[in-house]
Design a protein around this motif. Structure first.
Motif, PDB file in Angstrom:
ATOM      1  N   SER A  72       0.845  -1.200   0.000  1.00  0.00           N
ATOM      2  CA  SER A  72       0.000   0.000   0.000  1.00  0.00           C
ATOM      3  C   SER A  72       0.874   1.242   0.000  1.00  0.00           C
ATOM      4  CB  SER A  72      -0.939   0.008   1.211  1.00  0.00           C
ATOM      5  OG  SER A  72      -0.201  -0.038   2.418  1.00  0.00           O
ATOM      6  N   GLY A  73       0.289   2.369  -0.407  1.00  0.00           N
ATOM      7  CA  GLY A  73       1.045   3.614  -0.442  1.00  0.00           C
ATOM      8  C   GLY A  73       0.276   4.719  -1.135  1.00  0.00           C
ATOM      9  N   ASP A  74       0.915   5.877  -1.204  1.00  0.00           N
ATOM     10  CA  ASP A  74       0.304   7.042  -1.839  1.00  0.00           C
ATOM     11  C   ASP A  74       0.958   7.315  -3.193  1.00  0.00           C
ATOM     12  OD1 ASP A  74       2.779   8.064  -1.171  1.00  0.00           O
ATOM     13  OD2 ASP A  74       2.023   9.398   0.405  1.00  0.00           O
ATOM     14  N   GLU A  75       0.760   8.530  -3.723  1.00  0.00           N
ATOM     15  CA  GLU A  75       1.314   8.875  -5.031  1.00  0.00           C
ATOM     16  C   GLU A  75       2.846   8.764  -5.060  1.00  0.00           C
ATOM     17  OE1 GLU A  75      -2.728  10.656  -4.844  1.00  0.00           O
ATOM     18  OE2 GLU A  75      -1.020  10.575  -3.474  1.00  0.00           O
ATOM     19  N   MET A  76       3.488   9.143  -3.972  1.00  0.00           N
ATOM     20  CA  MET A  76       4.943   9.032  -3.884  1.00  0.00           C
ATOM     21  C   MET A  76       5.384   7.569  -3.980  1.00  0.00           C
ATOM     22  SD  MET A  76       7.802  10.735  -3.576  1.00  0.00           S
ATOM     23  CE  MET A  76       7.437  12.338  -2.846  1.00  0.00           C
ATOM     24  N   ASP A  77       4.643   6.692  -3.337  1.00  0.00           N
ATOM     25  CA  ASP A  77       4.988   5.264  -3.366  1.00  0.00           C
ATOM     26  C   ASP A  77       4.770   4.653  -4.751  1.00  0.00           C
ATOM     27  OD1 ASP A  77       5.634   4.938  -0.494  1.00  0.00           O
ATOM     28  OD2 ASP A  77       3.532   5.506  -0.251  1.00  0.00           O
ATOM     29  N   ILE A  78       3.781   5.147  -5.471  1.00  0.00           N
ATOM     30  CA  ILE A  78       3.580   4.701  -6.854  1.00  0.00           C
ATOM     31  C   ILE A  78       4.792   5.070  -7.694  1.00  0.00           C
ATOM     32  CG2 ILE A  78       2.237   5.135  -8.958  1.00  0.00           C
ATOM     33  CD1 ILE A  78      -0.252   5.385  -7.154  1.00  0.00           C
ATOM     34  N   ALA A  79       5.304   6.278  -7.495  1.00  0.00           N
ATOM     35  CA  ALA A  79       6.490   6.720  -8.235  1.00  0.00           C
ATOM     36  C   ALA A  79       7.721   5.904  -7.845  1.00  0.00           C
ATOM     37  CB  ALA A  79       6.748   8.204  -7.977  1.00  0.00           C
ATOM     38  N   ILE A  80       7.905   5.671  -6.553  1.00  0.00           N
ATOM     39  CA  ILE A  80       9.059   4.892  -6.075  1.00  0.00           C
ATOM     40  C   ILE A  80       9.039   3.486  -6.651  1.00  0.00           C
ATOM     41  CG2 ILE A  80      10.041   3.793  -4.017  1.00  0.00           C
ATOM     42  CD1 ILE A  80       9.202   6.355  -2.462  1.00  0.00           C
ATOM     43  N   ALA A  81       7.878   2.829  -6.601  1.00  0.00           N
ATOM     44  CA  ALA A  81       7.788   1.458  -7.096  1.00  0.00           C
ATOM     45  C   ALA A  81       8.054   1.382  -8.596  1.00  0.00           C
ATOM     46  CB  ALA A  81       6.410   0.881  -6.768  1.00  0.00           C
ATOM     47  N   ASN A  82       7.487   2.300  -9.358  1.00  0.00           N
ATOM     48  CA  ASN A  82       7.692   2.296 -10.806  1.00  0.00           C
ATOM     49  C   ASN A  82       9.154   2.543 -11.177  1.00  0.00           C
ATOM     50  OD1 ASN A  82       5.283   1.877 -12.580  1.00  0.00           O
ATOM     51  ND2 ASN A  82       4.399   3.444 -11.259  1.00  0.00           N
ATOM     52  N   ILE A  83       9.805   3.441 -10.492  1.00  0.00           N
ATOM     53  CA  ILE A  83      11.175   3.804 -10.841  1.00  0.00           C
ATOM     54  C   ILE A  83      12.202   2.807 -10.312  1.00  0.00           C
ATOM     55  CG2 ILE A  83      12.998   5.519 -10.347  1.00  0.00           C
ATOM     56  CD1 ILE A  83      10.856   7.678 -10.740  1.00  0.00           C
ATOM     57  N   HIS A  84      11.947   2.212  -9.150  1.00  0.00           N
ATOM     58  CA  HIS A  84      12.987   1.415  -8.487  1.00  0.00           C
ATOM     59  C   HIS A  84      12.861  -0.104  -8.634  1.00  0.00           C
ATOM     60  CE1 HIS A  84      15.377   4.459  -6.359  1.00  0.00           C
ATOM     61  NE2 HIS A  84      14.247   5.151  -6.245  1.00  0.00           N
ATOM     62  N   LEU A  85      11.672  -0.634  -8.847  1.00  0.00           N
ATOM     63  CA  LEU A  85      11.540  -2.096  -8.871  1.00  0.00           C
ATOM     64  C   LEU A  85      12.147  -2.678 -10.145  1.00  0.00           C
ATOM     65  CD1 LEU A  85       7.983  -2.745  -7.388  1.00  0.00           C
ATOM     66  CD2 LEU A  85      10.205  -3.057  -6.279  1.00  0.00           C
ATOM     67  N   ARG A  86      13.002  -3.674  -9.986  1.00  0.00           N
ATOM     68  CA  ARG A  86      13.722  -4.278 -11.114  1.00  0.00           C
ATOM     69  C   ARG A  86      13.021  -5.514 -11.670  1.00  0.00           C
ATOM     70  NH1 ARG A  86      18.653  -1.762 -11.150  1.00  0.00           N
ATOM     71  NH2 ARG A  86      19.200  -0.762  -9.170  1.00  0.00           N
ATOM     72  N   THR A  87      12.212  -6.188 -10.867  1.00  0.00           N
ATOM     73  CA  THR A  87      11.651  -7.476 -11.297  1.00  0.00           C
ATOM     74  C   THR A  87      10.137  -7.460 -11.464  1.00  0.00           C
ATOM     75  OG1 THR A  87      11.528  -8.269  -8.991  1.00  0.00           O
ATOM     76  CG2 THR A  87      13.559  -8.741 -10.223  1.00  0.00           C
ATOM     77  N   ALA A  88       9.496  -6.323 -11.218  1.00  0.00           N
ATOM     78  CA  ALA A  88       8.036  -6.226 -11.381  1.00  0.00           C
ATOM     79  C   ALA A  88       7.684  -5.911 -12.836  1.00  0.00           C
ATOM     80  CB  ALA A  88       7.464  -5.154 -10.468  1.00  0.00           C
ATOM     81  N   ASP A  89       6.506  -6.346 -13.263  1.00  0.00           N
ATOM     82  CA  ASP A  89       6.017  -6.061 -14.615  1.00  0.00           C
ATOM     83  C   ASP A  89       5.253  -4.738 -14.686  1.00  0.00           C
ATOM     84  OD1 ASP A  89       7.076  -8.373 -15.685  1.00  0.00           O
ATOM     85  OD2 ASP A  89       5.254  -9.542 -15.342  1.00  0.00           O
ATOM     86  N   ARG A  90       4.387  -4.500 -13.698  1.00  0.00           N
ATOM     87  CA  ARG A  90       3.572  -3.281 -13.681  1.00  0.00           C
ATOM     88  C   ARG A  90       3.197  -2.946 -12.240  1.00  0.00           C
ATOM     89  NH1 ARG A  90       1.568  -1.925 -18.631  1.00  0.00           N
ATOM     90  NH2 ARG A  90       1.857  -3.488 -20.258  1.00  0.00           N
ATOM     91  N   ILE A  91       2.804  -1.697 -12.008  1.00  0.00           N
ATOM     92  CA  ILE A  91       2.253  -1.280 -10.721  1.00  0.00           C
ATOM     93  C   ILE A  91       0.801  -0.885 -10.954  1.00  0.00           C
ATOM     94  CG2 ILE A  91       2.457   0.261  -8.746  1.00  0.00           C
ATOM     95  CD1 ILE A  91       4.862  -1.646  -9.195  1.00  0.00           C
ATOM     96  N   LEU A  92      -0.097  -1.598 -10.286  1.00  0.00           N
ATOM     97  CA  LEU A  92      -1.527  -1.384 -10.450  1.00  0.00           C
ATOM     98  C   LEU A  92      -2.144  -0.819  -9.177  1.00  0.00           C
ATOM     99  CD1 LEU A  92      -2.495  -4.837 -12.064  1.00  0.00           C
ATOM    100  CD2 LEU A  92      -1.651  -2.779 -13.230  1.00  0.00           C
ATOM    101  N   ILE A  93      -3.191  -0.001  -9.333  1.00  0.00           N
ATOM    102  CA  ILE A  93      -4.024   0.425  -8.212  1.00  0.00           C
ATOM    103  C   ILE A  93      -5.221  -0.514  -8.149  1.00  0.00           C
ATOM    104  CG2 ILE A  93      -5.473   2.253  -7.262  1.00  0.00           C
ATOM    105  CD1 ILE A  93      -3.733   4.264  -8.792  1.00  0.00           C
ATOM    106  N   LYS A  94      -5.404  -1.176  -7.014  1.00  0.00           N
ATOM    107  CA  LYS A  94      -6.579  -2.045  -6.869  1.00  0.00           C
ATOM    108  C   LYS A  94      -7.766  -1.184  -6.429  1.00  0.00           C
ATOM    109  CE  LYS A  94      -7.278  -5.118  -3.488  1.00  0.00           C
ATOM    110  NZ  LYS A  94      -7.211  -6.363  -2.679  1.00  0.00           N
ATOM    111  N   MET A  95      -8.769  -1.105  -7.306  1.00  0.00           N
ATOM    112  CA  MET A  95      -9.931  -0.260  -7.047  1.00  0.00           C
ATOM    113  C   MET A  95     -11.026  -0.988  -6.273  1.00  0.00           C
ATOM    114  SD  MET A  95      -9.003   2.599  -8.313  1.00  0.00           S
ATOM    115  CE  MET A  95     -10.545   3.524  -8.309  1.00  0.00           C
ATOM    116  N   ALA A  96     -11.179  -2.285  -6.525  1.00  0.00           N
ATOM    117  CA  ALA A  96     -12.238  -3.038  -5.850  1.00  0.00           C
ATOM    118  C   ALA A  96     -12.019  -4.529  -6.026  1.00  0.00           C
ATOM    119  CB  ALA A  96     -13.609  -2.647  -6.403  1.00  0.00           C
ATOM    120  N   GLU A  97     -12.647  -5.277  -5.131  1.00  0.00           N
ATOM    121  CA  GLU A  97     -12.632  -6.738  -5.221  1.00  0.00           C
ATOM    122  C   GLU A  97     -13.957  -7.246  -4.671  1.00  0.00           C
ATOM    123  OE1 GLU A  97      -8.832  -9.243  -4.764  1.00  0.00           O
ATOM    124  OE2 GLU A  97      -9.865  -9.475  -2.831  1.00  0.00           O
TER     125      GLU A  97
END
Length: 389
Positions: free
Chosen positions: A39-64
């Motif tokens: 979990s995280g905010d807009e800053m965490d979305i940026a950190i994950a997208n820029i820094h993660l080496r092995t992830a394919d995508r960063i998604l926001i889960k809206m509902a389940e």
């Protein structure tokens, strides 16, 4: 704003991505097949997208929610406040998949979800039609055993697209998988690293970027940067922080290939990634491998021999490779291949092997960990990442 986030991964890489997130400071991390939740905010979305080496995508889960009828799917989607993220002119692109579910028609599910989103948006903005000529929002409806998960993609192009590789072979190794191979090895900066089948240089480039702490996403853009809800300063701040954290260590990496065009491509990729000073590319056949040092590392993705006519040639190649392992006993060999029964022609059982997918191709990562100087120090490179963070 706080979000439930998902880092999607290739099958088999979930644990590595979870370790990356923990290294970045995220404690409440959970994994499922091909997914890592945090979990995280807009800053965490940026950190994950820029820094993660092995992830394919960063998604926001809206509902389940569960849905066994189109009405349940419509109402569950409509309950979501889509207007809190999507502006009045947002372009809504709905994709979908359904596995072992009552609602098995993906096009119908996509249509229902789009209609429900527009209904929800109309309650926020008024009106029932939207121009959709603004920033893009790719929304996925994923249904597994009647459980619906609705997400919005923040990445745009897959995170394996770092921005340094324009050309590659017919079956290129994904950058995310190459990074995972390095992270799972015990390679340290004091040892030379060789890829005797370097091709376009992906493994060596990723290894150099990891050791120099160069963020994999620092050279590219992300779709969420175009969103009004994402302040301009956030990605700028994360990129500036990543740039300040870069290292300039003395490391030596070597790549062989007997194709001069491929080597030029590798050199160009290394240059664009900012790591050309650390990698030496040699026009050299694998069969000419030799080294004076007692210890070293090989991380490689050799030919697979997918066609039957190639099988005997590939087995001969693997046997030669195994002979090198016998000669250089303390060198650590890390080999990714889709060839079934690799260990037989290679001549010895691996210390570890893991199943991965390079695209849709099932592969195994065979690791021979025989360097007694570092025995018991697993995840060496990931530990190095922790020290660098």
């Amino acid at each position: 704003m706080d979000y439930n986030l998902i880092a999607t991964t290739t099958f088999g890489l979930e644990g590595i991505t979870a370790k990356e997130l923990k290294t970045l400071g995220y404690d409440d991390v959970k994994t499922e097949t091909s997914k890592v939740f945090f979990s995280g905010d807009e800053m965490d979305i940026a950190i994950a997208n820029i820094h993660l080496r092995t992830a394919d995508r960063i998604l926001i889960k809206m509902a389940e929610f569960e849905a066994r009828s189109f009405e349940e799917l419509f109402q569950g989607t409509k309950k979501v406040n889509w207007g809190k993220i999507i502006p009045i002119n947002g372009k809504m692109h709905v994709i979908g998949k359904s596995i072992k579910s009552t609602l098995h028609s993906v096009p119908d599910c996509q249509s229902i979800v789009k209609k429900a989103i527009i209904t929800s948006m109309s309650e926020v903005y008024g009106g029932s039609e939207f121009k959709e000529d603004g920033p893009v929002y790719k929304i996925e409806v994923a249904i597994l055993k009647d459980k619906v998960t609705l997400t919005i993609d923040t990445s745009g192009s897959g995170l394996h697209k770092r921005g340094y590789r324009e050309n590659s072979g017919a079956a290129p190794l994904k950058e995310t998988l190459a990074a995972a191979m390095v992270l799972l090895s015990r390679w340290q900066e004091s040892y030379e690293l060789i890829d005797p089948f370097c091709g376009s240089g992906t493994i060596l480039v990723e290894a150099a970027m990891i050791m120099q702490n160069i963020a994999p996403g620092i050279m590219r853009d992300f779709v969420c940067e175009t969103w009004p809800s994402m302040p301009d300063y956030i990605f700028k701040q994360v990129r500036e922080g990543a740039k300040r954290a870069e290292k300039n260590k003395e490391i030596k990496l070597i790549g062989y290939d007997n194709d001069t065009w491929v080597l030029r491509t590798a050199q160009n990729n290394a240059y664009k990634a900012g790591v050309s000073d650390y990698i030496e590319f040699q026009h050299r056949d694998f069969r000419e491998f030799s080294h004076r040092k007692k210890n070293g590392f090989i991380i490689t993705n050799p030919p697979y021999g997918e066609r039957l006519s190639e099988k005997s040639e590939v087995e001969k190649l693997y046997k030669i490779f195994g002979d090198y392992k016998n000669k250089y006993e303390n060198w650590e060999f890390n080999i990714l291949t889709s060839y079934e029964g690799f260990e037989k022609p290679f001549g010895r059982k691996s210390t570890k092997n893991r199943k991965f997918y390079n695209g849709k191709l099932k592969c195994y990562y065979y690791q021979y960990m025989d360097n007694k100087e570092i025995k018991g120090q697993g995840d060496t490179v990931i530990q190095e990442m922790i020290r660098n963070s």
